[in-house]
Design a protein around this motif. Structure first.
Motif, PDB file in Angstrom:
ATOM      1  N   HIS A 160       5.267   3.846  -7.258  1.00  0.00           N
ATOM      2  CA  HIS A 160       4.283   3.625  -8.308  1.00  0.00           C
ATOM      3  C   HIS A 160       5.099   3.398  -9.561  1.00  0.00           C
ATOM      4  O   HIS A 160       5.783   4.317 -10.009  1.00  0.00           O
ATOM      5  CB  HIS A 160       3.362   4.837  -8.468  1.00  0.00           C
ATOM      6  CG  HIS A 160       2.754   5.286  -7.158  1.00  0.00           C
ATOM      7  ND1 HIS A 160       3.360   6.185  -6.314  1.00  0.00           N
ATOM      8  CD2 HIS A 160       1.595   4.919  -6.552  1.00  0.00           C
ATOM      9  CE1 HIS A 160       2.597   6.387  -5.244  1.00  0.00           C
ATOM     10  NE2 HIS A 160       1.518   5.642  -5.360  1.00  0.00           N
ATOM     11  N   ASP A 208      -3.053   1.161   2.852  1.00  0.00           N
ATOM     12  CA  ASP A 208      -1.914   2.075   2.801  1.00  0.00           C
ATOM     13  C   ASP A 208      -1.249   2.058   4.164  1.00  0.00           C
ATOM     14  O   ASP A 208      -1.876   1.609   5.151  1.00  0.00           O
ATOM     15  CB  ASP A 208      -2.436   3.483   2.478  1.00  0.00           C
ATOM     16  CG  ASP A 208      -2.844   3.550   1.006  1.00  0.00           C
ATOM     17  OD1 ASP A 208      -1.975   3.337   0.170  1.00  0.00           O
ATOM     18  OD2 ASP A 208      -4.031   3.798   0.731  1.00  0.00           O
ATOM     19  N   ASP A 260      -2.796   0.825  -9.732  1.00  0.00           N
ATOM     20  CA  ASP A 260      -3.098   1.856  -8.746  1.00  0.00           C
ATOM     21  C   ASP A 260      -4.618   2.015  -8.747  1.00  0.00           C
ATOM     22  O   ASP A 260      -5.323   1.513  -9.625  1.00  0.00           O
ATOM     23  CB  ASP A 260      -2.383   3.178  -9.077  1.00  0.00           C
ATOM     24  CG  ASP A 260      -2.358   4.111  -7.865  1.00  0.00           C
ATOM     25  OD1 ASP A 260      -3.083   3.845  -6.886  1.00  0.00           O
ATOM     26  OD2 ASP A 260      -1.618   5.113  -7.889  1.00  0.00           O
ATOM     27  N   GLU A 275      -1.509  14.404  -1.853  1.00  0.00           N
ATOM     28  CA  GLU A 275      -1.626  13.604  -3.075  1.00  0.00           C
ATOM     29  C   GLU A 275      -2.438  14.331  -4.139  1.00  0.00           C
ATOM     30  O   GLU A 275      -2.331  14.029  -5.313  1.00  0.00           O
ATOM     31  CB  GLU A 275      -2.310  12.290  -2.674  1.00  0.00           C
ATOM     32  CG  GLU A 275      -2.373  11.254  -3.744  1.00  0.00           C
ATOM     33  CD  GLU A 275      -2.958   9.942  -3.223  1.00  0.00           C
ATOM     34  OE1 GLU A 275      -2.761   9.602  -2.044  1.00  0.00           O
ATOM     35  OE2 GLU A 275      -3.615   9.267  -4.022  1.00  0.00           O
ATOM     36  N   ARG A 277       3.606  14.824  -4.372  1.00  0.00           N
ATOM     37  CA  ARG A 277       3.786  13.597  -3.587  1.00  0.00           C
ATOM     38  C   ARG A 277       5.234  13.354  -3.202  1.00  0.00           C
ATOM     39  O   ARG A 277       5.560  12.284  -2.703  1.00  0.00           O
ATOM     40  CB  ARG A 277       3.250  12.382  -4.361  1.00  0.00           C
ATOM     41  CG  ARG A 277       1.758  12.340  -4.430  1.00  0.00           C
ATOM     42  CD  ARG A 277       1.264  11.019  -4.999  1.00  0.00           C
ATOM     43  NE  ARG A 277       0.981  10.056  -3.959  1.00  0.00           N
ATOM     44  CZ  ARG A 277       0.305   8.929  -4.161  1.00  0.00           C
ATOM     45  NH1 ARG A 277      -0.135   8.634  -5.372  1.00  0.00           N
ATOM     46  NH2 ARG A 277       0.070   8.102  -3.173  1.00  0.00           N
TER      47      ARG A 277
HETATM   48  C1  BGC Z   1      -2.579   6.147  -4.560  1.00  0.00           C
HETATM   49  C2  BGC Z   1      -1.813   4.947  -4.051  1.00  0.00           C
HETATM   50  C3  BGC Z   1      -2.566   4.307  -2.909  1.00  0.00           C
HETATM   51  C4  BGC Z   1      -3.965   3.937  -3.385  1.00  0.00           C
HETATM   52  C5  BGC Z   1      -4.819   3.266  -2.341  1.00  0.00           C
HETATM   53  C6  BGC Z   1      -4.035   5.839  -4.856  1.00  0.00           C
HETATM   54  O1  BGC Z   1      -4.745   7.003  -5.077  1.00  0.00           O
HETATM   55  O2  BGC Z   1      -1.961   6.635  -5.722  1.00  0.00           O
HETATM   56  O3  BGC Z   1      -0.532   5.332  -3.636  1.00  0.00           O
HETATM   57  O4  BGC Z   1      -1.883   3.192  -2.434  1.00  0.00           O
HETATM   58  O5  BGC Z   1      -4.629   5.133  -3.795  1.00  0.00           O
HETATM   59  O6  BGC Z   1      -5.215   4.150  -1.369  1.00  0.00           O
END
Ligand code: BGC
Length: 768
Positions: free
Chosen positions: A190, A84, A268, A481, A156
């Motif tokens: 996403h 990320d 994802d 998140e 988010r």
């Molecule tokens: C998130 C993504 C992220 C991925 C890797 C997921 O929970 O939705 O946005 O890139 O985790 O960390």
């Protein structure tokens, strides 16, 4: 005899040579098909299922990356790593050999970047993130997230750009280009309609084909066509009743056939689905992956559920990605990236994205020797970014109090001591992970401190009002998140905040002293009930690690704010059409708005609704003040090849240098579908203009950009007739207007796909 031996010897030597060459076959650009033909079924299955990264262990060359892929050393198939995320590279700040640190820059949150309305800056941020990834050996950065801010309570939203697909698509493309020009891949995410956290793993987003095409897919279409991200990440939710990650109408018909995408599609993280359906549906790589998925692929191929062609095609997409990666191209650690330079860039972007919502009697900027009473817990423990995967392990966060002091302001000592003690106490008291290291505490477990209750502190407020020149009140909100936002104490002010704002303003005003509110908040809040009280309001978002320094830059006028809102601030939550179909945290646990959500508001998101229906708002989309003024003149439009090119002259008519954003909104003639009163079709930003200086800004668009989606005919239509071009400094402040006549109807036929499982009872709006 001799003659007979020579050809035999030749054949023998040749085949030995071949065997020798085969054994040394190493992946390169020319032998992908050959390599694929040599892989066993199990090897192919392993390649298509990744592994999860690990924060601290030596799981991989880059600890803390979100995941990595399988390697086959004998064939030169390198493992690549994916980290990320949206505001910087998220890895553990220590290399696997423990020989160097790998801190990364935490840039302002995506919404703050969008608020700059500056493509060049998005590109520069991408370049800096790309440099850091390159220095530390990260192959793919899992960014940008360009989902639409359908509703302000989506947890988010801070990771997303805007309520408008054009702004999201253009800023997202610029960031992708910046990263990829450094030889690092991106993951556009996403895909698609990841608009709520509640029930996000299963939710079926029921959206009309028109709203899906015009609003939710549009930003992705722009990014794919403009900047060709190396990868795309499917979302967790469903669309048209099927998981996006296993939906051929989305991943094949639209993404690949209509938009021509040739890169890799990945899932994802964490939520396993039916692997055969995913491969057949157009997903290539399962992340972070588990053994059962490898087994399912092997079984699926053996019993014919997955064809050899589908399997090989996904392997090919992965091998092509590997060939572009820094890991494949001989990455070695040379030296740390220029973190000092990137910190300066982060500070610059943060200040440029801040939105000056109010500035009565030009209260701001405030000169450096001003004595400030600084109220609000967040002023002393400030919020750099949101939590979850878009977090970055930064080396520091400059709190607002520190930033102001760095800039030469005097903070009132007693108040500072009081808040510092309070923040320290709350920090310890609320610390759920006391055993964590300092960097983990700073980056992962940064508790947002609830506001201090000042109800028994009237005498302190009184004393501060006497002893200070002005007051700054900071209010803060965490966001992450894990959950959607709540109304009480989040969208609305908490009672302690209300009290603080009212009392401080009351006491300071009674002595003729002014008060500004700084919002360390990366999202929409109710402001109508309190925005009239302070003299100035600065919306600072989540400004990244340089938070306090950047806020001081805006307060002191070192930077003239030029940010503009990338979303509308309504008068109240219930005014937002999607509030009728959005989950309430803690209450929505199944059924409507959890298992499925009906997007009844259709295309009427944000300013498209508020401006067309002429509903009162607190602050419009595109709005933001400056310490100077600008005038707009000489609007022009002309056709150049297949594009329309509009120009407008912007002049700084005030007394301070500054930048202005020009927003081009276009209204359409009557058409078979109801269109918004005007939609954003282009935007541009001036350089820093000195007083009296002018710049001509050029804005381009095409006939296709003007089209609406007609779902009855599965086609994009641009009707002939008279369009109006509005050059605005916000979506409600048009400064210049010119007409544009389109002579012929135009139509672009597409596929009739992604119907919602049930017809959505969509809201209709008559234009006023
Ligand atoms: C998130 C993504 C992220 C991925 C890797 C997921 O929970 O939705 O946005 O890139 O985790 O960390």
């Amino acid at each position: 005899m001799k003659k007979a031996i020579i050809p035999i010897l030749y054949t023998f030597l040749f085949s030995v040579g071949n065997i020798f060459a085969d054994n040394n076959l190493q992946l390169d650009n020319k032998n992908i098909n050959d390599i694929i033909s040599r892989l066993t079924l199990e090897q192919k299955a392993r390649l298509l299922v990744g592994s999860q990264g690990c924060d601290t262990g030596i799981s991989h060359i880059v600890p803390g990356a979100a995941g990595y892929t399988y390697s086959i050393d004998s064939l030169g198939i390198f493992s690549i790593n994916l980290a990320d995320g949206p505001v910087g590279v998220r890895i553990t700040p220590e290399s696997s050999n423990k020989q160097y640190t790998t801190y990364c820059t935490c840039f302002p949150s995506t919404t703050a970047l969008a608020a700059t309305w500056n493509k060049d800056i998005a590109f520069l941020e991408g370049s800096a993130i790309g440099d850091e990834a390159n220095a530390y050996g990260v192959d793919i950065i899992l960014t940008p997230g360009i989902n639409i801010m359908r509703n302000p309570l989506c947890g988010r939203n801070f990771e997303y750009f805007s309520e408008d697909p054009y702004l999201s698509g253009i800023m997202g493309s610029a960031m992708i280009k910046g990263i990829q020009e450094k030889g690092i891949g991106t993951s556009l995410k996403h895909f698609v309609a990841n608009n709520q956290q509640t029930g996000k793993l299963y939710n079926d987003a029921r959206i009309s084909q028109r709203a899906l095409r015009e609003i939710y897919l549009k930003g992705f279409e722009i990014c794919i066509k403009n900047s060709d991200p190396w990868t795309v990440m499917g979302s967790y939710n469903k669309i048209g009743g099927k998981y996006t990650q296993a939906n051929p109408e989305l991943l094949k018909t639209i993404l690949r056939d209509e938009w021509g995408y040739k890169g890799l599609v990945m899932t994802d993280w964490y939520k396993k689905r039916n692997t055969a359906d995913q491969l057949n549906g157009g997903t290539d790589l399962m992340m972070p992956g588990e053994q059962s998925q490898i087994d399912e692929i092997i079984k699926g191929v053996k019993d014919g559920r997955i064809s050899q062609a589908i399997l090989d095609n996904s392997v090919k997409n992965l091998l092509e990605l590997i060939l572009k990666s820094v890991s494949y191209n001989g990455w070695k650690y040379n030296q740390a990236p220029d973190l000092q330079k990137n910190a300066e860039l982060a500070r610059h972007i943060a200040a440029e994205g801040m939105v000056l919502l109010k500035n009565d009697s030009s209260f701001l900027p405030v000169s450096q020797n001003t004595k400030i009473a600084l109220f609000g817990a967040t002023a002393y423990k400030s919020i750099a970014g949101g939590t979850g995967s878009s977090n970055v392990n930064k080396a520091h966060i400059i709190d607002i109090s520190t930033g102001l002091e760095n800039a030469g302001y005097q903070l009132n000592g007693r108040l500072k001591r009081l808040y510092t003690k309070y923040v320290e106490f709350q920090n310890d008291f609320l610390d759920k992970h006391p055993e964590c290291t300092d960097w983990e505490k700073l980056s992962y477990n940064g508790t947002v401190i609830p506001e201090m209750n000042l109800s028994k502190a009237e005498s302190i407020i009184e004393q501060e009002a006497r002893n200070s020149d002005i007051a700054l009140i900071v209010i803060g909100r965490g966001s992450g998140e894990e959950s959607d936002r709540r109304l009480e104490g989040d969208f609305y002010l908490a009672s302690a905040e209300k009290f603080m704002i009212e009392q401080v303003i009351d006491r300071f005003h009674s002595l003729g002293k002014k008060v500004a509110v700084v919002m360390n908040v990366c999202g929409v809040m109710e402001m109508n009930s309190w925005k009239d009280k302070p003299d100035a309001i600065l919306l600072a978002w989540f400004p990244g690690q340089e938070c306090g320094n950047a806020i001081a830059d805006a307060i002191s006028g070192k930077v003239n704010p030029s940010g503009k809102l990338p979303m509308t601030f309504p008068v109240d939550y219930s005014d937002i059409p999607s509030s009728r179909n959005f989950p309430i945290v803690g209450q929505t646990k199944s059924g409507k708005d959890f298992d499925y959500t009906n997007y009844e508001e259709d295309i009427w998101i944000g300013y498209r609704y508020f401006n067309t229906a002429n509903v009162d708002i607190a602050y419009p989309f595109g709005y933001g003040l400056s310490y100077t003024q600008f005038s707009f003149s000489q609007p022009k439009i002309e056709r150049k090849n297949d594009k329309w090119v509009a120009t407008i002259k912007i002049t700084n008519s005030g007394n301070t240098s500054g930048k202005e954003v020009v927003q081009l909104y276009i209204s359409a003639p009557a058409s078979p579908v109801t269109k918004p009163s005007a939609e954003l079709k282009a935007f541009g930003k001036t350089r820093e203009l000195k007083p009296g200086e002018s710049q001509i800004i050029e804005l381009q668009f095409t006939d296709y950009d003007l089209a609406s989606f007609d779902e009855n005919n599965s086609a994009w239509y641009t009707s002939k007739g008279k369009y109006m071009l509005f050059f605005g400094s916000s979506s409600r402040d048009f400064k210049a207007t010119i007409p544009l006549s389109i002579k012929k109807d135009k139509c672009w036929k597409v596929n009739d796909v992604l119907k919602p499982v049930e017809k959505v009872n969509i809201m209709t709006l008559s234009t006023k």
